[in-house]
Motif scaffolding. Structure first.
Motif, PDB file in Angstrom:
ATOM      1  N   MET A   1       0.823  -1.186   0.000  1.00  0.00           N
ATOM      2  CA  MET A   1       0.000   0.000   0.000  1.00  0.00           C
ATOM      3  C   MET A   1       0.869   1.251   0.000  1.00  0.00           C
ATOM      4  N   LEU A   2       1.901   1.243   0.829  1.00  0.00           N
ATOM      5  CA  LEU A   2       2.753   2.429   0.876  1.00  0.00           C
ATOM      6  C   LEU A   2       3.415   2.698  -0.464  1.00  0.00           C
ATOM      7  N   ARG A   3       3.870   1.642  -1.127  1.00  0.00           N
ATOM      8  CA  ARG A   3       4.500   1.835  -2.435  1.00  0.00           C
ATOM      9  C   ARG A   3       3.502   2.432  -3.433  1.00  0.00           C
ATOM     10  N   ALA A   4       2.271   1.959  -3.427  1.00  0.00           N
ATOM     11  CA  ALA A   4       1.253   2.499  -4.336  1.00  0.00           C
ATOM     12  C   ALA A   4       1.011   3.980  -4.059  1.00  0.00           C
ATOM     13  N   LEU A   5       0.973   4.355  -2.797  1.00  0.00           N
ATOM     14  CA  LEU A   5       0.761   5.763  -2.445  1.00  0.00           C
ATOM     15  C   LEU A   5       1.955   6.614  -2.855  1.00  0.00           C
TER      16      LEU A   5
END
Length: 95
Positions: free
Chosen positions: A1-5
């Motif tokens: 999720m953090l990478r997508a954000l």
């Protein structure tokens, strides 16, 4: 999720805030989808919308009363994708 954000262009602070928001949505969606599964005693005596219809006085909560028919026909699982798109789109517009 953090990478997508982060890949969406969010700064670290916005990514952290978005991550917390996404976790809240995710856990809320899971809890909504699994509420009452397993132990029959854990199931609500009535659907949430029926409870709102019974407890929400039109003069005190007119907006809730107005939206109840739409809430009743909605689907929390399908709404998750919509909510996710809204959240990420809003986070992208933050400074």
């Amino acid at each position: 999720m953090l990478r997508a954000l982060l890949d969406a262009g969010l700064a670290e602070e916005a990514a952290a805030r978005g991550y917390r928001s996404l976790l809240g949505m995710l856990f809320g969606s899971v809890l909504t989808g699994t509420a009452g599964s397993g132990d029959a005693k854990a199931e609500r005596a009535e659907p949430v919308v029926a409870y709102f219809r019974r407890m929400a006085a039109a003069e005190e909560l007119p907006s809730l009363r107005r939206v109840l028919p739409a809430l009743e026909t909605g689907d929390c699982v399908q709404d998750f994708a919509y909510q996710l798109d809204l959240l990420i789109g809003g986070l992208r517009r933050q400074p």
